[in-house]
Design an enzyme around this catalytic site. Structure first.
Site, PDB file in Angstrom:
ATOM      1  N   ASN A  73       0.819  -1.199   0.000  1.00  0.00           N
ATOM      2  CA  ASN A  73       0.000   0.000   0.000  1.00  0.00           C
ATOM      3  C   ASN A  73       0.863   1.262   0.000  1.00  0.00           C
ATOM      4  O   ASN A  73       1.846   1.354   0.724  1.00  0.00           O
ATOM      5  CB  ASN A  73      -0.895   0.021   1.240  1.00  0.00           C
ATOM      6  CG  ASN A  73      -1.489  -1.317   1.547  1.00  0.00           C
ATOM      7  OD1 ASN A  73      -2.314  -1.822   0.809  1.00  0.00           O
ATOM      8  ND2 ASN A  73      -1.056  -1.921   2.647  1.00  0.00           N
ATOM      9  N   GLU A 100       8.441  -5.100  -1.099  1.00  0.00           N
ATOM     10  CA  GLU A 100       7.290  -4.197  -0.941  1.00  0.00           C
ATOM     11  C   GLU A 100       7.697  -2.746  -1.173  1.00  0.00           C
ATOM     12  O   GLU A 100       6.929  -1.971  -1.755  1.00  0.00           O
ATOM     13  CB  GLU A 100       6.657  -4.385   0.437  1.00  0.00           C
ATOM     14  CG  GLU A 100       6.232  -5.801   0.762  1.00  0.00           C
ATOM     15  CD  GLU A 100       5.345  -6.433  -0.301  1.00  0.00           C
ATOM     16  OE1 GLU A 100       4.582  -5.710  -0.970  1.00  0.00           O
ATOM     17  OE2 GLU A 100       5.413  -7.667  -0.465  1.00  0.00           O
TER      18      GLU A 100
END
Length: 873
Positions: A271, A304
């Site tokens: 995210n 990530e």
């Protein structure tokens, strides 16, 4: 309710959304059972869509409280709504705002998708389609918007409130509540939305980008575990610096936050500005984490973070393009880890993982192209094929065009697609633009399922000092046809009795690589002064199965003299694999002697590499080499016998290594690659000693366990003891559980070790462990540690002749399906190779699969995997 196979969504049917969302304003008031989401969406018709089309918003298990269009409440006749969607039949023809108020119960959300509350922490997971469980939305990756999010919560329950982007405001909300406002200036799809609220501790530091932007980097963890977050924070900083140097990508927000949560379906989620992690990939200390844990934390933190560009700034147009962000980012994190550690050792680890996970997937009923052409449930396509084979395609592209052109192509890709939702074609066109090269044939790698085979045969003409190498590729047939050839970069060389034959010449090689782009080819080497051994597919230059008929002696020559570390390791693996599948005492003795010479010459110079050479192919890898009629018991016994033989023959050398690699008294633990390599070889030596002499091995392992000063050595010793039945094993297991009773992540290792014991009593042991106070079916880590380790890591007991192993896993799938279908479906993939088992086991597997099929109301996730596994889909 009858279970039905979910309908297919097809790539060829893609069309743009009829509406776009430019801005999203969210006011989220957290409550354990009644969280209210007030969402204002700024919409407009998409010029590329169908004019005047209805607005159909996605939903999943939602309750609508109110709806307003351009500030005015909508009459019920103007829309239709259900928990699964909301539709306006006649939306305005120009820009408009839609305000939706929905209510969800985070505590009841056991699927861990959307907004959920676990262990007192509010958390989100929106990839692939979880945002529709928060509010009604155009929940697809090609609809990108700028988000501003206000989060409100009880201050005592959730003193920390985190969202995407940058913090812009915070304050008191009255009645013991407070709020925080976050703004993300970068357009993003809904799957990248995130929030976290809870009681969390943190560690933080500052980083300044190459562009001069100051960034506050923080890692949030369960209070009291801040001392275990330092390594993850350090990995964040190293990832940021590396991406600037290796790919020219600088970070673009004022803060970068990582949050560790205990209940999470995946490893982590990228995210924008707020990465949420399974806590097993954040928390680490010498007492609780192994060298492997440290390496995994480093790699997954990097993965990530790298998504900030390869996935966030440039996202995928649709879920068929998933490899565009995942395969590319796996390649990037592999390069990072290779630079942080030993590149040859890391490359071997990458290929071992590919062969253990992706090759069987490619050979079974769940196979699919790297870019699928259709799917029923996208959550089931987060696979080794998309991730690992996708990364290998990127690696081949770099090999084909060279490192300099590859970097230029990446720069062009990011520049052309920044802020856009891209496709595989967009990716390849960037490289075509900078090289002028036609990559249409190379693109077939994205479209063809299955693992190609590369057959290689050589012939030496001593009179002409010429060596001829013949190459032929073949592909798994699809729809009864072979299809056009792939573009396969084949790195190769020739090895003589004393080393590489550097004087041999072949005009068809460029920098040691031949590009095979047709079904067959013939390479001629000249000035070859002795009969060579071909070293083919160096550094594993393409994800193919290699058919190369060499003798054990020729492979031993490669182990001793090849300049390519990967093929040196591969040579030892090939000899060992042949001995497992076709045992022979004389050849086993020759192999043991060759390994002895290798250890004498090189073990202490590169312990990590030596440990890999000593590690035999797994039982799964051996089974993968058998086309049909796989007998897990026979493979297990043959591998056990070979390990025992090597342990006996190499005993004195292994004992010397054990002593030479012993840690210096009082030395502190370090997870660096060199230290980890020494521990790896020492523990590999212990394992082989125990295989050759279980009684002596149990005594040594017990001593190692009692004297260990770090989790790496402690767990390795326990793992060795676990394979030796007796009182010492059970005492050690009980002591370990008592010592780490308050450490769930450590107990996961304890569960996993026992689940993989290859003995008939393991099923009864699993029954006892499922009743253990630390085990719960609601935590994915616990389920994966116990039942997943059994299904994927214990072939003889999972595939028992009586079918009880299959049934145990099937019962877990059935129990999980209604509460967490993603975990249930992933567990079901353990049956992927059932058709290749010998007849009686295969029949039992089919019986159990059909038992699952008869369960009414299966989830889409499980029904999809089941249909494909049985061949119904």
């Amino acid at each position: 309710m009858r279970t039905e196979t979910p309908p297919l969504i097809r790539l060829e049917e893609y069309r743009p959304s009829d509406y776009l969302i430019d801005r999203v304003e969210l006011d989220i008031r957290l409550d354990p059972h009644a969280t209210r989401i007030d969402a204002t969406l700024a919409l407009r018709p998409n010029p590329a869509g169908v004019a005047g089309a209805p607005l159909n918003l996605d939903g999943d298990d939602l309750r609508l409280v109110s709806i307003a269009l351009d500030g005015a409440p909508l009459a019920e006749s103007a829309y239709t709504v259900s928990p699964a969607g909301l539709s306006l039949s006649a939306p305005p023809g120009g820009p408009f705002t839609l305000r939706l108020v929905t209510e969800v119960d985070p505590t009841a959300n056991t699927k861990l998708m959307g907004l959920y509350r676990s262990s007192g922490v509010y958390c989100t997971q929106c990839e692939a389609d979880g945002f529709r469980r928060i509010t009604y939305f155009l929940d697809r990756p090609d609809v990108m918007a700028v988000y501003t999010t206000r989060i409100e919560a009880d201050r005592a329950e959730a003193p920390v409130l985190l969202g995407n982007g940058n913090p812009v405001q915070a304050g008191d909300a009255g009645s013991g509540r407070h709020f925080a406002v976050w703004h993300d200036p970068h357009p993003k799809p809904a799957y990248l939305f995130a929030l976290v609220g809870g009681r969390l501790g943190k560690v933080e530091t500052a980083f300044t980008t190459a562009e001069g932007r100051p960034v506050t980097c923080a890692v949030y963890v369960e209070p009291g575990k801040e001392d275990r977050a330092g390594y993850a924070l350090d990995a964040v900083i190293r990832s940021m610096a590396w991406d600037e140097t290796a790919f020219g990508r600088a970070y673009d927000l004022d803060v970068f936050n990582v949050v560790a949560v205990s209940d999470f379906n995946m490893g982590a989620m990228e995210n924008k500005g707020l990465n949420i992690f399974n806590d097993k990939y954040v928390l680490a200390s010498p007492e609780t984490a192994t060298d492997g844990d440290y390496a995994a934390i480093e790699a997954i933190i990097a993965h990530e973070y790298f998504h900030n560009w390869s996935g966030n700034r440039v996202t995928c147009r649709d879920w068929f393009q998933l490899c565009l962000k995942e395969g590319l980012t796996v390649f990037r994190d592999q390069e990072f880890s290779s630079d942080m550690r030993s590149r040859p050792v890391h490359r071997i680890a990458e290929v071992r993982s590919l062969r253990a996970r992706q090759f069987p997937e490619d050979a079974g009923p769940l196979r699919h192209p790297v870019r699928p052409r259709a799917y029923a449930e996208i959550n089931n396509f987060y696979t080794a094929t998309v991730y690992d084979k996708g990364a290998e395609i990127v690696r081949m592209l770099r090999t084909l065009i060279g490192a300099e052109a590859f970097r230029a192509g990446m720069d062009r890709y990011f520049a052309d697609n920044d802020g856009r939702a891209a496709t595989v074609e967009d990716f390849l066109s960037a490289f075509s633009a900078v090289t002028g090269r036609d990559l249409e044939a190379f693109a077939r790698w994205y479209e063809r399922p299955g693992t190609p085979r590369l057959a290689v045969a050589g012939a030496y003409d001593p009179q002409a000092s010429r060596y001829t190498l013949r190459l032929a590729q073949s592909l798994p047939e699809e729809a009864g046809r072979q299809g056009p050839p792939l573009v396969i970069p084949v790195a190769l060389g020739l090895v003589g009795a004393a080393g590489p034959l550097t004087g041999a010449t072949c005009p068809d090689l460029q920098d040691g690589v031949y590009v095979l782009d047709r079904p067959e080819a013939e390479l001629v080497f000249r000035s070859v002064t002795e009969e060579p051994v071909p070293s083919v597919l160096r550094d594993f230059s393409a994800p193919v199965r290699l058919d190369l008929a060499l003798t054990d002696a020729q492979r031993v020559r490669l182990l001793a003299h090849d300049s390519d570390p990967f093929n040196r390791w591969q040579a030892a693996q090939d000899v060992a694999l042949r001995l497992i599948l076709d045992p022979d005492a004389e050849r086993a003795e020759a192999f043991a002697q060759a390994l002895g010479r290798f250890l004498d010459a090189e073990a202490l110079a590169d312990p990590a590499f030596a440990a890999l050479v000593l590690a035999l192919p797994s039982e799964g890898e051996a089974a993968d080499a058998v086309p049909s009629g796989v007998d897990p018991d026979a493979i297990h016994e043959a591998r056990l016998a070979l390990r025992a033989h090597l342990g006996r023959v190499l005993r004195s050398r292994l004992e010397r290594l054990d002593a030479a690699l012993a840690p210096v008294a009082g030395a502190s633990y370090s997870p660096d690659a060199a230290s980890a390599g020494r521990r790896s070889l020492r523990n590999a030596a212990l394992d082989l000693i125990a295989a050759g002499d279980p009684e002596a091995g149990a005594e040594r392992a017990g001593e190692r366990l009692r004297g260990a000063t770090n989790m790496t050595d402690r767990l390795a010793a326990l793992g060795t003891l676990a394979l030796i039945p007796g009182e010492a094993r059970e005492t050690a297991l009980a002591d370990f559980a008592a010592r780490y009773a308050d450490e769930p992540l450590v107990l996961d290792k304890w569960f996993a070790i026992q689940a993989q014991i290859p003995e008939p009593g393991t099923l009864e042991r699993i029954t006892r462990l499922q009743a253990h106070p630390a085990f719960t079916m609601t935590n994915p880590n616990r389920v994966r540690a116990l039942v997943g380790s059994f299904a994927f890591g214990n072939p003889t007991q999972f595939a028992r002749r009586d079918g009880t192993g299959f049934r145990r896993v099937a019962e877990t799938v059935a129990a999980l399906d209604s509460t967490n279908p993603q975990v249930a479906a992933r567990l079901l993939t353990a049956f992927g190779s059932w058709r290749r088992l010998e007849k009686s086991r295969g029949a039992k597997a089919a019986e159990i699969l059909n038992w699952i099929k008869a369960i009414p109301g299966l989830s889409r996730d499980t029904a999809d995997i089941l249909a494909r596994t049985l061949g119904d889909g």
